[in-house]
Structure formats: structure tokens, C-alpha cells
Scaffold this motif. Structure first.
Motif, PDB file in Angstrom:
ATOM      1  N   THR A  18      27.460 -31.052   6.699  1.00  0.00           N
ATOM      2  CA  THR A  18      27.900 -31.957   5.633  1.00  0.00           C
ATOM      3  C   THR A  18      26.748 -32.282   4.687  1.00  0.00           C
ATOM      4  O   THR A  18      26.929 -32.347   3.465  1.00  0.00           O
ATOM      5  N   GLU A  19      25.562 -32.501   5.236  1.00  0.00           N
ATOM      6  CA  GLU A  19      24.396 -32.794   4.399  1.00  0.00           C
ATOM      7  C   GLU A  19      24.003 -31.587   3.557  1.00  0.00           C
ATOM      8  O   GLU A  19      23.615 -31.734   2.395  1.00  0.00           O
ATOM      9  N   LEU A  20      24.130 -30.391   4.102  1.00  0.00           N
ATOM     10  CA  LEU A  20      23.842 -29.184   3.326  1.00  0.00           C
ATOM     11  C   LEU A  20      24.823 -29.035   2.164  1.00  0.00           C
ATOM     12  O   LEU A  20      24.448 -28.608   1.069  1.00  0.00           O
ATOM     13  N   ASP A  21      26.079 -29.400   2.395  1.00  0.00           N
ATOM     14  CA  ASP A  21      27.083 -29.313   1.328  1.00  0.00           C
ATOM     15  C   ASP A  21      26.759 -30.254   0.170  1.00  0.00           C
ATOM     16  O   ASP A  21      27.233 -30.038  -0.948  1.00  0.00           O
ATOM     17  N   ALA A  22      25.961 -31.298   0.427  1.00  0.00           N
ATOM     18  CA  ALA A  22      25.621 -32.270  -0.618  1.00  0.00           C
ATOM     19  C   ALA A  22      24.408 -31.857  -1.444  1.00  0.00           C
ATOM     20  O   ALA A  22      24.021 -32.575  -2.363  1.00  0.00           O
ATOM     21  N   ILE A  23      23.820 -30.697  -1.155  1.00  0.00           N
ATOM     22  CA  ILE A  23      22.650 -30.218  -1.900  1.00  0.00           C
ATOM     23  C   ILE A  23      23.144 -29.293  -3.014  1.00  0.00           C
ATOM     24  O   ILE A  23      23.619 -28.181  -2.746  1.00  0.00           O
ATOM     25  N   PRO A  24      23.053 -29.709  -4.279  1.00  0.00           N
ATOM     26  CA  PRO A  24      23.726 -28.986  -5.365  1.00  0.00           C
ATOM     27  C   PRO A  24      23.181 -27.595  -5.646  1.00  0.00           C
ATOM     28  O   PRO A  24      23.936 -26.711  -6.051  1.00  0.00           O
ATOM     29  N   TRP A  25      21.895 -27.351  -5.450  1.00  0.00           N
ATOM     30  CA  TRP A  25      21.304 -26.052  -5.797  1.00  0.00           C
ATOM     31  C   TRP A  25      21.450 -25.011  -4.695  1.00  0.00           C
ATOM     32  O   TRP A  25      21.225 -23.812  -4.942  1.00  0.00           O
ATOM     33  N   LEU A  26      21.806 -25.435  -3.492  1.00  0.00           N
ATOM     34  CA  LEU A  26      21.863 -24.504  -2.374  1.00  0.00           C
ATOM     35  C   LEU A  26      22.922 -23.426  -2.593  1.00  0.00           C
ATOM     36  O   LEU A  26      22.737 -22.266  -2.197  1.00  0.00           O
ATOM     37  N   LYS A  27      24.021 -23.794  -3.241  1.00  0.00           N
ATOM     38  CA  LYS A  27      25.107 -22.833  -3.470  1.00  0.00           C
ATOM     39  C   LYS A  27      24.722 -21.752  -4.480  1.00  0.00           C
ATOM     40  O   LYS A  27      25.433 -20.747  -4.616  1.00  0.00           O
ATOM     41  N   LEU A  28      23.607 -21.936  -5.188  1.00  0.00           N
ATOM     42  CA  LEU A  28      23.147 -20.932  -6.151  1.00  0.00           C
ATOM     43  C   LEU A  28      22.400 -19.780  -5.488  1.00  0.00           C
ATOM     44  O   LEU A  28      22.138 -18.762  -6.124  1.00  0.00           O
ATOM     45  N   LEU A  29      22.052 -19.930  -4.227  1.00  0.00           N
ATOM     46  CA  LEU A  29      21.227 -18.949  -3.520  1.00  0.00           C
ATOM     47  C   LEU A  29      22.069 -18.069  -2.615  1.00  0.00           C
ATOM     48  O   LEU A  29      23.123 -18.475  -2.134  1.00  0.00           O
ATOM     49  N   ASP A  30      21.573 -16.865  -2.367  1.00  0.00           N
ATOM     50  CA  ASP A  30      22.194 -15.993  -1.379  1.00  0.00           C
ATOM     51  C   ASP A  30      21.117 -15.130  -0.730  1.00  0.00           C
ATOM     52  O   ASP A  30      19.963 -15.126  -1.159  1.00  0.00           O
ATOM     53  N   GLY A  31      21.491 -14.407   0.300  1.00  0.00           N
ATOM     54  CA  GLY A  31      20.577 -13.486   0.956  1.00  0.00           C
ATOM     55  C   GLY A  31      19.368 -14.171   1.579  1.00  0.00           C
ATOM     56  O   GLY A  31      19.446 -15.303   2.066  1.00  0.00           O
ATOM     57  N   PRO A  32      18.218 -13.490   1.564  1.00  0.00           N
ATOM     58  CA  PRO A  32      17.008 -14.021   2.206  1.00  0.00           C
ATOM     59  C   PRO A  32      16.538 -15.351   1.623  1.00  0.00           C
ATOM     60  O   PRO A  32      15.982 -16.184   2.349  1.00  0.00           O
ATOM     61  N   LEU A  33      16.744 -15.562   0.319  1.00  0.00           N
ATOM     62  CA  LEU A  33      16.294 -16.819  -0.278  1.00  0.00           C
ATOM     63  C   LEU A  33      17.109 -17.995   0.255  1.00  0.00           C
ATOM     64  O   LEU A  33      16.562 -19.070   0.531  1.00  0.00           O
ATOM     65  N   ARG A  34      18.400 -17.813   0.387  1.00  0.00           N
ATOM     66  CA  ARG A  34      19.227 -18.877   0.958  1.00  0.00           C
ATOM     67  C   ARG A  34      18.830 -19.139   2.408  1.00  0.00           C
ATOM     68  O   ARG A  34      18.738 -20.296   2.840  1.00  0.00           O
ATOM     69  N   GLU A  35      18.570 -18.062   3.138  1.00  0.00           N
ATOM     70  CA  GLU A  35      18.169 -18.217   4.533  1.00  0.00           C
ATOM     71  C   GLU A  35      16.846 -18.958   4.643  1.00  0.00           C
ATOM     72  O   GLU A  35      16.667 -19.806   5.527  1.00  0.00           O
ATOM     73  N   ARG A  36      15.914 -18.675   3.719  1.00  0.00           N
ATOM     74  CA  ARG A  36      14.635 -19.384   3.757  1.00  0.00           C
ATOM     75  C   ARG A  36      14.837 -20.873   3.494  1.00  0.00           C
ATOM     76  O   ARG A  36      14.227 -21.720   4.162  1.00  0.00           O
ATOM     77  N   ALA A  37      15.685 -21.181   2.517  1.00  0.00           N
ATOM     78  CA  ALA A  37      15.954 -22.587   2.228  1.00  0.00           C
ATOM     79  C   ALA A  37      16.581 -23.278   3.431  1.00  0.00           C
ATOM     80  O   ALA A  37      16.195 -24.393   3.807  1.00  0.00           O
ATOM     81  N   LEU A  38      17.542 -22.621   4.058  1.00  0.00           N
ATOM     82  CA  LEU A  38      18.243 -23.227   5.192  1.00  0.00           C
ATOM     83  C   LEU A  38      17.306 -23.472   6.375  1.00  0.00           C
ATOM     84  O   LEU A  38      17.458 -24.457   7.103  1.00  0.00           O
ATOM     85  N   THR A  39      16.351 -22.578   6.577  1.00  0.00           N
ATOM     86  CA  THR A  39      15.472 -22.710   7.736  1.00  0.00           C
ATOM     87  C   THR A  39      14.307 -23.663   7.497  1.00  0.00           C
ATOM     88  O   THR A  39      13.691 -24.129   8.465  1.00  0.00           O
ATOM     89  N   THR A  40      14.003 -23.970   6.248  1.00  0.00           N
ATOM     90  CA  THR A  40      12.852 -24.852   5.981  1.00  0.00           C
ATOM     91  C   THR A  40      13.256 -26.242   5.497  1.00  0.00           C
ATOM     92  O   THR A  40      12.424 -27.146   5.471  1.00  0.00           O
ATOM     93  N   LEU A  41      14.520 -26.446   5.123  1.00  0.00           N
ATOM     94  CA  LEU A  41      14.979 -27.760   4.714  1.00  0.00           C
ATOM     95  C   LEU A  41      14.961 -28.733   5.895  1.00  0.00           C
ATOM     96  O   LEU A  41      15.340 -28.376   7.011  1.00  0.00           O
ATOM     97  N   GLU A  42      14.524 -29.954   5.638  1.00  0.00           N
ATOM     98  CA  GLU A  42      14.559 -31.013   6.629  1.00  0.00           C
ATOM     99  C   GLU A  42      15.122 -32.274   5.992  1.00  0.00           C
ATOM    100  O   GLU A  42      15.072 -32.428   4.767  1.00  0.00           O
TER     101      GLU A  42
END
Length: 235
Positions: free
Chosen positions: A18-42
Motif C-alpha cells: 500500500t505504501e509503494l502504491d502511494a509513491i507517484p514516480w515508482l509507476k514510471l519505472l520498469d525493469g532493473p531500475l524499478r527493481e533497484r528502487a524497490l530494493t533500496t526504498l525504506e
């Protein structure tokens, strides 16, 4: 004797879906860049009065508000603190400082219990280097915030409290900077007073006048904006 809580940086956790869904720029990413964001976000749970950023500290994270309300102000060690802006849900800030790899020139403080997300500076620069869509998001952020601060400087010269409240409210409902707000914001009159620099009683008077003008509606726990452009033009 009460034990002092650990610093916020030591109380972070992984974000929920739910918290990830509230991050507006995350949906702009895909592939390795999205994965990097997902693994480093706190995310961290900030308590009222707790500071996320302090003047003079190196910028290491790009911050965003998942829930709650923050304020940006100057150093109060040399006199009265000045609040620059409030940061409601959906707002991300500090990208200019991270781009220049500088120290913070402002303090960020929680006005109420708030959930705050952080992206490490190295991941922030990796997204800039690899994603045109992310670059556009950051560029829009910088452009809109510049306009917001120019408007805030003009508002500082206005002595009419009703106009000051109207302009500051309009800033909190900015659809690009704070997409998580929509047309309803959970905020108390005391919190709005902190942001505007007025007493709760004077804020109450201003809100009643704005409500009579059909621009807002005071609801339980917050405010609903009925006419954003009207708030911006209110005089």
C-alpha cells in the motif's frame, strides 16, 4: 527514566504494498531500475516534532511523505524560525540538494505522526542516469517548486491574514507537487497555524470566511477544497 527513541534512520523498515502504491514516480519505472528502487526504498514512522533533515547535514536520501504532514523551516538558533512550506502526502523533496550533493539548507520536521519514505542518493542518481520518465518527473518537481517559492515570497508581503491562509492552503493542494492530497487534506487549524504563522483562532476566522466564499468546506478532521483556482486568486 524514559528511554530515548532510536534515531529515525535506525527505525526504518521495508515499505508495504500500500505504501509503494502511494509513491507517484515508482509507476514510471520498469525493469532493473524499478527493481533497484524497490530494493533500496525504506520507510520510517516519524513522531511529532522529530526532524528528518537538519541544516548542515549531508544529504543522503530523497524523502517523500507517504502519510502525515511535515514542515520545512530555517535554522531557529539565531532567532525566530521561518516556515517555508508544508509537505503533505505525495510530496517528495530535496532533489535539488541531492543533485548538487550538498548539505541541507533547511530543517524538515514532522507536525504529526508521519510515514516517510527515503531513497538513497546513489539510487536517486542511478534513476536519473537511466530513465527519461524519471528525469521528467524530477524536472517537473523542480519547476513547480520554483513557482511555489516565488508565490510564497509574494505571500510573505501580504498582511491580510485571510489571503495568507488562502494562498498557503492552495499550496498544500498543489496537484503536481502533492498528488496524494486530491481535494481533501487531513489537517488541524493548529497545524495550519504553524505553517502560516498565525494563531489557531485567527486561522479559524480565515477558514470561515473562505468557507462562506464557497472555496473550501470544513469537515471532520480536515478541509475539502471546492475551488482551487479561487483560493489562488482570493483577495
Amino acid at each position: 527514566m524514559a528511554v530515548a527513541p532510536l534515531p529515525l534512520r535506525q527505525r526504518t523498515r521495508r515499505p508495504t504494498p500500500t505504501e509503494l502504491d502511494a509513491i507517484p514516480w515508482l509507476k514510471l519505472l520498469d525493469g532493473p531500475l524499478r527493481e533497484r528502487a524497490l530494493t533500496t526504498l525504506e520507510v520510517g514512522d516519524a513522531e511529532p516534532g522529530e526532524r528528518l533533515c537538519r541544516i548542515g547535514r549531508p544529504a543522503t536520501l530523497w524523502f517523500g511523505v507517504v502519510d502525515g504532514l511535515l514542515k520545512m523551516n530555517n535554522d531557529d538558533s539565531m532567532g525566530q524560525a521561518v516556515t517555508f512550506t508544508g509537505i503533505p502526502p505525495g510530496g517528495w523533496f530535496g532533489e535539488g540538494t541531492l543533485l548538487k550533493r550538498e548539505v541541507y539548507r533547511y530543517n524538515i520536521q514532522a507536525l504529526r505522526p508521519s510515514v516517510v519514505a527515503g531513497l538513497p542518493i546513489d539510487s536517486f542518481h542511478a534513476l536519473l542516469d537511466g530513465s527519461i520518465a524519471f528525469n521528467r518527473f524530477v524536472l517537473d518537481q523542480l519547476n513547480e517548486r520554483l513557482g511555489q517559492f516565488i508565490a510564497a515570497r509574494e505571500t510573505d508581503r501580504i498582511h491580510d491574514p485571510d489571503v495568507r491562509v488562502a494562498r498557503n492552503l492552495a499550496a498544500l493542494f498543489h496537484p503536481t507537487l502533492y498528488p496524494g492530497v486530491g481535494n481533501w487534506l487531513r489537517i488541524t487549524q493548529q497545524e495550519l497555524g504553524y505553517l502560516v504563522g498565525l494563531s489557531r483562532q485567527r486561522v479559524n476566522q480565515a477558514l470561515n470566511r473562505l468557507g462562506s466564499a464557497g472555496l473550501i468546506r470544513i469537515e471532520y478532521g480536515g478541509l475539502r477544497v471546492l475551488d482551487l483556482q479561487g483560493l489562488r486568486r482570493f483577495a
